[in-house]
Design a protein around this motif. Sequence first.
Motif, short mmCIF file in Angstrom:
data_model
loop_
_atom_site.label_atom_id
_atom_site.label_comp_id
_atom_site.label_asym_id
_atom_site.label_seq_id
_atom_site.Cartn_x
_atom_site.Cartn_y
_atom_site.Cartn_z
N UNK A 441 0.65 -1.17 -0.18
CA UNK A 441 0.02 0.07 0.14
C UNK A 441 0.86 1.17 -0.11
N UNK A 442 0.47 2.27 -0.69
CA UNK A 442 1.24 3.32 -0.99
C UNK A 442 0.80 4.15 0.37
N UNK A 443 1.89 4.68 1.08
CA UNK A 443 1.80 5.19 2.41
C UNK A 443 1.25 6.78 2.48
N UNK A 444 0.18 6.83 3.07
CA UNK A 444 -0.31 8.32 3.13
C UNK A 444 -0.22 9.09 4.61
N UNK A 445 0.43 10.07 4.90
CA UNK A 445 0.67 10.59 6.19
C UNK A 445 0.06 11.94 6.05
N UNK A 446 -0.86 12.16 6.80
CA UNK A 446 -1.60 13.52 6.87
C UNK A 446 -2.02 14.04 5.46
N UNK A 447 -2.45 13.34 4.84
CA UNK A 447 -3.03 13.57 3.35
C UNK A 447 -1.85 13.92 2.28
N UNK A 448 -0.60 13.14 2.57
CA UNK A 448 0.60 13.32 1.78
C UNK A 448 1.32 11.94 1.56
N UNK A 449 1.77 11.90 0.32
CA UNK A 449 2.58 10.53 -0.16
C UNK A 449 4.07 11.08 0.02
N UNK A 450 4.80 9.99 0.28
CA UNK A 450 6.29 10.53 0.33
C UNK A 450 7.32 9.98 -0.93
N UNK A 451 7.74 10.77 -1.71
CA UNK A 451 8.53 10.36 -2.81
C UNK A 451 9.67 9.29 -2.41
N UNK A 452 10.05 8.64 -3.21
CA UNK A 452 11.28 7.77 -2.99
C UNK A 452 12.27 8.02 -3.91
N UNK A 453 13.35 8.83 -3.44
CA UNK A 453 14.35 9.54 -4.52
C UNK A 453 15.35 8.44 -4.89
N UNK A 454 15.00 7.22 -4.61
CA UNK A 454 15.85 6.03 -5.32
C UNK A 454 15.27 5.74 -6.75
N UNK A 455 14.25 6.33 -6.94
CA UNK A 455 13.59 5.92 -8.10
C UNK A 455 13.87 7.15 -9.03
N UNK A 456 14.23 6.91 -10.34
CA UNK A 456 14.71 7.90 -11.31
C UNK A 456 13.52 8.99 -11.81
N UNK A 457 12.55 8.50 -11.58
CA UNK A 457 11.30 9.13 -11.79
C UNK A 457 10.86 10.43 -10.85
N UNK A 458 10.95 9.94 -9.55
CA UNK A 458 11.00 10.98 -8.50
C UNK A 458 12.10 11.81 -8.59
N UNK A 459 13.25 11.43 -8.97
CA UNK A 459 14.33 12.62 -9.02
C UNK A 459 14.14 13.41 -10.09
N UNK A 460 13.79 12.91 -11.40
CA UNK A 460 13.61 13.55 -12.60
C UNK A 460 12.47 14.74 -12.26
N UNK A 461 11.48 14.35 -11.49
CA UNK A 461 10.26 15.35 -11.33
C UNK A 461 11.13 16.37 -10.49
N UNK A 462 11.42 16.00 -9.52
CA UNK A 462 12.18 17.36 -8.47
C UNK A 462 13.09 18.15 -9.28
N UNK A 463 13.82 17.37 -10.19
CA UNK A 463 14.91 18.16 -10.99
C UNK A 463 14.32 19.10 -11.70
N UNK A 464 13.19 18.68 -12.60
CA UNK A 464 12.47 19.54 -13.28
C UNK A 464 11.86 20.81 -12.67
N UNK A 465 11.36 20.42 -11.33
CA UNK A 465 10.70 21.65 -10.75
C UNK A 465 11.95 22.61 -10.44
N UNK A 466 12.94 22.24 -9.76
CA UNK A 466 13.86 23.09 -9.50
C UNK A 466 14.62 23.85 -10.61
N UNK A 467 14.65 23.10 -11.69
CA UNK A 467 15.54 23.75 -12.71
C UNK A 467 14.39 24.90 -13.30
N UNK A 468 13.03 24.65 -13.53
CA UNK A 468 12.23 25.38 -13.91
C UNK A 468 12.25 26.59 -13.16
#
Length: 727
Positions: A441-468
């Motif tokens: 089950x995907x873990x939800x804490x106080x209405x939020x999910x936790x990204x796993x930065x071992x996964x390239x998609x999570x890292x790529x998403x955050x790289x895109x946010x910061x670079x933008x």
Amino acid sequence: MTLTHASSELENKPPTAGVPQGGDVLAWGNDCLTLHILHGAHMAPRLLTIGHAQLPLPDLEGLRRSSLPIVEIALAGDGRHGTAGKRHVDGAAAQRLRLIEVRESETHGVARLCLLARDPETGLEATVYYELAPGSSVLRCWTELRAGASAVGLEYVSSLVLSGLGHSRDWEEGMGLWQAANPWSGEFRWRRASLAERGLYNVGMVEYEQVGSKNRIALTSTGAWSTAEHLPMGILEDLATGTMLAWQVEHNGAWHYELGDRYNDLYLAVSGPTAAEHQWALTLQPGEAFTTVPSAVAVVPAGGIDAVTAELTAYRRRIRRPHTDNVELPVIYNDFLNGLMSDPTTAKERPLIAAASAVGVEVFCIDAGWYDDENGGWWDSVGEWEPSVTRFPDGGLAGLIAEIRAAGMKPGLWLEPEVVGARSRIAEQLPAEAFFVRSGQRIKEWGRYQLDLRHPAAKSHLDGVVDRLMADFDLAYLKLDYNVDIGAGTDLNGATGAGLLEHNRAYLEWVSAVMDRHPGLTVEGCAAGGSRTDGASGAVFPIQSLTDQQDFVKTPPISAAAPLAIAPEQSGVWASVDGSMGDEQLAFSIASALLSRVHLGGRIDTLSPGQLGVIRAGLDAYKALRADISSSVPTFPLGLPGWRDNWIAQGARLGERTLAVIVHRRGGEEQQSIDLPAWLGEHPSATVAYPPWGAADAIVLPAAAGAAVLNVTLAQENSARLILLHA
């Protein structure tokens, strides 16, 4: 550095039951510390002691029986040998280790000793690393394990094992243990108690050929907030001599340390996550390796907490990532605390920008809410990090940031990168494997999910946010927060605790990569205030948040105690002010940050011209001092502050001849005396550098012992003075 091998005269001693016999002693160290390591063909290599040049060397023969292997290891199905219980010592695999190679190296003046040992039964190899810098009394250490021809299951690996800490001492009542509770908004609550008071007793069973009490004093942090309950630190003090041994675990997640008795002596074992405490386990396939989190230990023969702080501060400065922010120390205004509280708009920000510019702020950070179009509904919808289209009607967020620059300040934004709201489109767009999962089950804490930065998609998403954000706004400052504790971790691709450990490491690697790509960017580390004030975060983030405390009267015991855990030039201290406060109260709040990093907060737009002048004077005093803060040596003129102390003092040696002291009075008597260090001499001069009206409130008096005494008189409660004393 010295490395000597000598055939030990210990092997000629009469044999004693249960005591390792024979062997050689290897000695290695610098001008302050010397490690004595016992090894031989029929014993695991053992760190007998870390000797200090100013202390007599203990009897090495007497340390044999209580000595432990240089690393403790628990393998699945292997267990302990010679004792049982909850303690993480006497692992059978650790006792089977035999030293097979010793290597020395040096990088940038820092010497490293590598001890390679092998378990002949499993083929597991353990390389224990020790590092020492010249003139330092702080030893850094970690271990790498590598599987041989067979797979092995790990359940515990120590970062540091040190025995012989209570040798020939009445350790039950004669040794004190300092530990720090770290409650939210009341951080750095240090307290000393004897080992007996903490539950460790000499039960007398060694006389009957038993190991000892099998008890331990254990401190553990679980989950993703490394310092949400306690600091990953401890100090063992010999109450008779004042000698101190301090340690820290350098990890931004789960950790454990324990102090226990063994053969009428004491041991310390330090680690990251464990199977027993954190649901951590790892199977190493043939040839695979695992590296523990680092730890550090300081040996201080005299000088008390001040001396410990000086050693650890110098060490932390040495191991951290270099950044211009730690030299320039710009003054920061953040609109959150007692200010907009996550509700920014162009109309609300403009008067704050004007007031911040008027008092000399250099970085203006827009905190949470800049992405919110729901008027407070953003908590469980974050993840895209796109600017609001309703909050900034005149030119959008880009227009507001342009106004910050036009006012002579650099812009910053708040971000909470590790979480994705359950209502965010990102929660569906990213693959399921990019989030923390337990029991499918995907873990939800106080209405939020936790990204796993071992996964390239999570890292790529955050790289895109910061670079933008950098491309759109050319930010100078980015505050990274983390306001949920996701628990034990994720069992995706391994044990739960192992997933958390790997994510924690990946997060710091990601932050470092962000600063590599954007070298002009300062990234602040924050986690619900001070919930990640650990050594690993301190080695990466140029500046860190210490607390979320909103009451300016309660800030001094936090800011004054912080230097024992973090270098002052990295300590972001809130100085929250508004127009309802009197001049003394304004100065009280500003003074809390003047030997650290100023995080100006509050409704500064409500300040009158005269009140703005009080703030400006404080920031000018800070700017006059800050060139020396990054090399300052923190002190505690009245000792570590208690939460309810009426008088609180924070000191810093600036250069060779100046001591800066911030004195806060919250209540009690109007006068406080402070003994000054001998290096200032008998007749130092005293100047009240802030506030401007306090010139007559501090005087220096001679003392009978030769050192001077500072007398501070503050007639009003909740008042403060910054005093400069010159030798």
